[in-house]
Design a protein around this motif. Structure first.
Motif, PDB file in Angstrom:
ATOM      1  N   ILE A   1      88.968  53.471  39.746  1.00 28.22           N
ATOM      2  CA  ILE A   1      90.148  53.315  40.608  1.00 28.22           C
ATOM      3  C   ILE A   1      89.729  53.434  42.079  1.00 28.22           C
ATOM      4  N   GLY A   2      88.694  54.239  42.317  1.00 28.60           N
ATOM      5  CA  GLY A   2      88.234  54.416  43.688  1.00 28.60           C
ATOM      6  C   GLY A   2      88.886  55.599  44.379  1.00 28.60           C
TER       7      GLY A   2
ATOM      8  N   ASN B   1      96.919  53.664  36.569  1.00 25.88           N
ATOM      9  CA  ASN B   1      96.139  53.155  37.701  1.00 25.88           C
ATOM     10  C   ASN B   1      94.836  52.515  37.239  1.00 25.88           C
ATOM     11  N   TYR B   2      94.245  53.111  36.213  1.00 26.28           N
ATOM     12  CA  TYR B   2      92.989  52.572  35.697  1.00 26.28           C
ATOM     13  C   TYR B   2      93.191  51.157  35.139  1.00 26.28           C
ATOM     14  N   VAL B   3      94.212  51.004  34.321  1.00 23.46           N
ATOM     15  CA  VAL B   3      94.472  49.681  33.734  1.00 23.46           C
ATOM     16  C   VAL B   3      94.807  48.678  34.845  1.00 23.46           C
ATOM     17  N   LYS B   4      95.605  49.109  35.779  1.00 24.40           N
ATOM     18  CA  LYS B   4      96.002  48.216  36.882  1.00 24.40           C
ATOM     19  C   LYS B   4      94.781  47.732  37.669  1.00 24.40           C
ATOM     20  N   GLU B   5      93.903  48.665  38.010  1.00 24.76           N
ATOM     21  CA  GLU B   5      92.733  48.289  38.812  1.00 24.76           C
ATOM     22  C   GLU B   5      91.811  47.340  38.053  1.00 24.76           C
ATOM     23  N   CYS B   6      91.742  47.531  36.733  1.00 26.88           N
ATOM     24  CA  CYS B   6      90.839  46.697  35.937  1.00 26.88           C
ATOM     25  C   CYS B   6      91.393  45.310  35.646  1.00 26.88           C
TER      26      CYS B   6
END
Lengths: 442, 125, 467
Positions: A21-22, C337-342
């Motif tokens: 995510i950063g 957030n992880y799924v979204k970023e990926c």
């Protein structure tokens, strides 16, 4: 302390996800939450318990109360639950699914709802059933709003005073906020008074009339001619009924009702301190597009195979928004499965037997109780099925306490000063005789 | 391209009116039926009902949508196209043939507020 | 999953029975008058117990639940449903309680209500809860009734408007209308949050209150909530919190602290009770202290709400305890957030930035549309996911985006599951770009393919008729 068994995250997982995510830490993901709200409250809940401790905790709560033999009805009935039902309803595929939005992987849910709708139609003698509502009283409230929606511009709904007090209370609450005026029709001679009904109807503006098939005194009401009277004034007739009793009693359809509602609890749903139960509603075809709640329909897939879908959705809140007749979305789907399995197991013969056992038991109990000389029969000769009320000649407190100490929940006092008794197929003759003995000696 | 029939009057809410012997025949436009997709039900008033210009008189339903119908004129409903009850697809097949209600107008001058075919065509392009 | 085509009625044979009842040892009472009895027996199936068990087992196998696989249905919080909860809800000591038993006979049950009330008040910052509502929408309706009751008790009868953001759940306007309130919509800004200036225009002494979910249905935190709440309060309105999106705030932020006066929770979402194919749920409503008196005037269900669901939720809270409750929010936000970023390089992310427990894509970046072949839609992506063994996200909601695809992964999914989902979503994006027509026909491996919903609505067949 070990992490909860419900979270699969290892420290490495969390690190890897944060990196992708950063962000440095999870708090950074809450950066848009103003500091004055973020982690400002020191939570005072207890530490986590182990599963064994949780089980022990609830076991000890459960053991605070004595196990009672239930001889009261009044809207919740202690019928037998066949062991197959919890076995089926606890199958994960049913239990952990949600509303069948993706019909291709929800044919199980859709099919049992279709079966449920079919069975409810058959019991009530109506054309179309929905997939269930919350409980009987809210089903009556939905019927009240539906009467208004179907009759346009009429603003009054009449309630029989024979309806159970909690049904009336819920309908009145909804009506007050929905802007519907409620009128009352008293019970005379053991049934919703036809003359009073006519008088109320003649005042005009009546959208619907809600009446109990079995009233709060346990009496089966004769509704001959009521449909004609009600329809002549342009109102809808709503019957509030016990679906288990409908296996033997004249159906709302046969009485000429437009809407049938009630609580599905008597169809093998445990008492469970009042819920979950389920509300049912079935209507004549003319009114199906004003019916609240989900409805399942049959169709075919691309290969022509029989398939089931949620249908007539243009009635519902997610499409009609503020113009929908009702705001209901989730209903009591699993309880619809519960009663569908119940009705499948019982079939027409089993339900008839349940009614016969309850009927004979209740009539025997009433006769025995009257023989003690401690009661008057407020409605002599009036037909009843599994519950009835008597008028105690003395203050019933002592009798109730003695019954309670012997493990009997019976003789519930009603607002009219009567006491309610109910017998289901779960009650044995020994129990009935013992109860009568306690009353006799009280 | 949606069809627009010449000689009719059109409302901004996509109803058309054809005047036959002083009676307003009302339906929805081809543009509206295309926007809706497969129509599954047409909710209609009853004969004898009063309709008011600019107010709802019914609705079109598709599987995933519902769209209200607004009356382009005021008056009394003298006939309802009951054929649509069992065959709502007729609106998809030919929106200008599948009239929905006929209205005895209380104020025919209301027609002047509606668009002609040219204006409606321009409005939906 | 394999296709199974029976209905229970089709298994029926005259004379078969699936029940076992005691012998009738009561004297036969005189029968009911003919005129009160039905003319013919109801058309119910006549089947044996093994018939019933096999039939419903077969039906269950055409169903997908949380226990089957990943169920990222946005705004529905399809988290794991702990099994101890089921055991407790089925305890005979609770299941046997009649709802009209007096307090002396139901001490255990009353302790459950008391304990859960305390816990929910602690988690949300509300003063007290009513447990009567049986679902989220039912809770919303109850909460709005409380809102109106409050104004009426103060003699303030002119407040009939309720302000609802355009991103709200569809139930909000429907609940308001059932409650006799008029819905006024307030627009969202391009960043997905409520337009506070537009809100100011709407506020006057006809406003009963405002309904909000925070984070909103786009999964975004309404960071100006403090200002919004004080504006609404200043004009005499109340703030209503739609608790459908409470999961990311568990143990981290409390609605009561943000200025909300009334809220509902969905125990079947945030507190892990099973969704049951669409209920039974439970939608307890919490209120601030000043609204406590309004509760007594409102009766929305027969007895005490869905006690069986309430038991499960309480067990869940006790199992998690203080420390783990906070993790619920954190891990659900981390997963989303992880799924979204990926995925945001292949699906259109209309509003960038950290989300909470869920987020919304607006369809594919490359839908593969070309001459004569329409592009793949959100519906196509959803249906194709079923082929890969996942439940689909919520689609076409919120209405702000035409191709909305709303993903909520929850805190009970492992990184491996999320990674598999990401891989499949990327694969579907590639399939869409190269062969959108194949997606139009998806799903290909489910018990049935896409049913004809238009036919179902045009010619409704809503019951089986036994011949």
């Amino acid at each position: 302390m070990a992490q909860s068994a419900y979270f699969p995250h290892t420290e490495e997982d969390v690190q890897a996800m944060l990196e992708r995510i950063g962000v440095k830490d999870i708090d950074q993901l809450y950066a848009d939450v103003p500091a004055r709200y973020f982690r400002k409250h020191a939570c005072k809940l207890p530490d986590a318990l182990s599963e064994q401790e949780v089980r022990d905790f609830f076991t000890s709560l459960g053991s605070m109360d004595p196990k009672m033999k239930v001889f009261v009805g009044y809207g919740a009935y202690d019928h037998y639950t066949p062991s197959v039902i919890p076995y089926i309803t606890s199958r994960s595929e049913f239990l952990t699914a949600y509303t069948p939005y993706q019909c291709e992987i929800s044919q199980g849910t859709l099919r049992y709802i279709f079966e449920y709708q079919s069975m409810v139609c058959s019991l009530t003698g109506m054309d179309v059933s929905n997939a269930s509502l919350y409980d009987g009283p809210t089903a009556a409230a939905e019927a009240m709003m539906m009467c208004i929606a179907c009759t346009r511009k009429k603003t009054r709904v009449l309630l029989s005073e024979g309806l159970l007090p909690h049904v009336i209370a819920v309908v009145e609450t909804y009506a007050r906020f929905h802007g519907v005026e409620i009128g009352h029709v008293p019970v005379m001679g053991g049934r919703t008074c036809p003359n009073c009904l006519r008088a109320e109807l003649s005042k005009g503006d009546v959208a619907g009339v809600i009446m109990p098939q079995i009233n709060r005194f346990g009496l089966i009401e004769d509704h001959s001619g009521y449909a004609e009277t009600i329809h002549a004034s342009g109102a809808l007739m709503v019957e509030y009924c016990d679906p288990s009793a409908l296996a033997v009693l004249k159906t709302p359809g046969e009485w000429g009702a437009d809407i049938a509602v009630g609580d599905g609890q008597p169809l093998g749903i445990p008492l469970c301190y009042g819920g979950p139960y389920l509300g049912f509603m079935a209507v004549r075809k003319d009114y199906m597009r004003k019916m609240p709640g989900r409805i399942v329909g049959q169709t075919v897939d691309k290969e022509g195979r029989r398939a089931f879908v949620l249908t007539l959705q243009a009635r519902e809140q997610h499409i009609r928004r503020e113009k929908a007749t009702s705001n209901i979305c989730s209903n009591e789907s699993l309880m619809a499965l519960w009663v569908t399995v119940y009705m499948s197991l019982m079939g027409p013969g089993g339900l008839r037997e349940v009614n016969k056992l309850s009927y004979d038991g209740a009539h025997y109990l009433k006769e025995q109780l009257l023989s003690t000389g401690k009661f008057e029969d407020p409605f002599p000769g009036k037909p009843f099925l599994k519950e009835f009320v008597l008028k105690p000649r003395e203050f019933p407190g002592l009798m109730q306490r003695n019954l309670e100490q012997a493990g009997y929940f019976a003789a519930l006092e009603t607002p009219e000063g009567y006491v309610n008794f109910c017998v289901t197929e779960k009650r044995t003759r020994e129990e009935v005789d013992a109860l009568v003995k306690i009353v006799r000696e009280a | 391209m949606a069809k627009v029939e010449a000689g009719l009057r059109y409302s901004e809410s996509h109803e058309w009116v054809r005047v036959e012997d002083g009676i307003a025949v009302i339906g929805v436009t081809d543009f509206a039926q295309k926007e809706m997709g497969d129509i599954t039900y047409v909710d209609m008033p009853e004969e004898g009902d009063e309709v008011v210009k600019g107010e709802e008189f019914g609705a079109l339903e598709s599987v995933k949508a519902s769209s209200d119908l607004y009356s382009p004129v005021s008056g009394k409903v003298v006939e309802v196209n009951t054929g649509l009850e069992d065959a709502p697809e007729a609106v998809n097949a030919d929106a200008f043939a599948a009239w929905i209600i006929k209205v005895e107008m209380s104020d025919p001058s209301e027609l002047d507020d509606l668009m002609d075919a040219e204006a409606y065509k321009a409005a939906t392009e | 999953m394999k296709y199974y085509n029976e209905l229970i009625f089709e298994l029926s044979r005259k004379g078969r029975t699936g029940y076992s009842l005691p012998v009738n040892r009561f004297p036969a009472a005189e029968g009911l008058p003919e005129g009160l009895c039905r003319q013919s027996a109801p058309e119910l199936p006549e089947v044996s117990e093994p018939d019933v068990v096999r039939h419903y087992t077969n039906l269950s196998q055409m169903n997908f639940g949380v226990d089957t696989g990943f169920y990222p249905l946005g705004s529905c919080t399809m988290k794991y449903n702990p099994k101890i909860n089921e055991e407790i809800a089925a305890m005979p000591s609770f299941a046997g309680l009649h709802p009209l038993m007096h307090a002396g006979l139901t001490k255990g049950a009353l302790e459950v209500y008391k304990g859960l009330n305390r816990a929910l008040a602690e988690i949300t910052g509300m003063y007290t809860f009513t447990f009567d509502p049986c679902a989220g929408a039912h809770g919303e309706l109850t909460g709005l009734m409380i809102m109106r009751q409050y104004h009426m008790q103060r003699g303030d009868y002119g407040r009939r408007k309720v302000i609802v953001p355009d991103s709200a759940h569809g139930t909000n306007p429907a609940s308001a209308a059932v409650c006799g309130l008029e819905v006024v919509e307030v627009k969202s800004l391009p960043d997905g949050r409520v337009d506070v200036d537009a809100l100011k225009e709407l506020l006057d002494d006809t406003v009963a209150g405002m309904m909000m979910t925070n984070p909103n249905t786009l999964g975004l935190f309404e960071n100006r909530i403090g200002e919004i709440a004080s504006l609404v309060h200043k004009c005499g309105g109340l703030m209503y919190y739609d608790g459908a999106n409470m999961n990311p705030l568990m143990g981290v932020v409390r609605p009561g602290d943000m200025g909300f006066d009334i809220m509902h929770l969905n125990l079947h979402k945030t507190f892990s009770t099973p969704h049951g194919g669409g209920g039974p749920g439970s939608g307890p409503v919490g209120v601030a202290k000043k609204l406590e008196d309004c509760l007594g005037e409102i009766r929305v269900s027969g007895f005490h709400g869905n006690f069986g669901v309430i038991l499960r939720a309480y067990a869940y809270i006790l199992m998690l305890g203080r420390q783990n409750l906070a993790k619920v929010g954190e891990y659900s936000v981390l997963a989303a957030n992880y799924v979204k970023e990926c995925l945001k390089d292949v699906y259109k992310l209309p509003i960038d930035g950290p989300c909470k427990h869920e987020f919304v894509f607006d369809g594919l970046l490359d839908d593969g549309a070309r001459e004569g072949v329409p592009g793949a839609t959100t519906l196509d992506v959803a249906k194709r996911l079923l082929d890969y063994g996942f439940h689909a996200p919520t689609i076409y909601f919120p209405l702000l985006f035409h191709q909305a695809l709303m993903i909520e992964p929850t805190e009970t999914e492992s990184k491996e599951t999320l990674d598999r989902f990401i891989e499949v979503m990327r694969k579907i994006a590639a399939e869409a770009a190269s062969d959108p027509a194949m997606l139009h026909d998806a799903p290909h491996s489910t018990p049935v393919s896409r049913p004809d919903e238009t036919a179902a609505a045009r010619n409704p067949i809503l019951r089986y008729v036994m011949s």
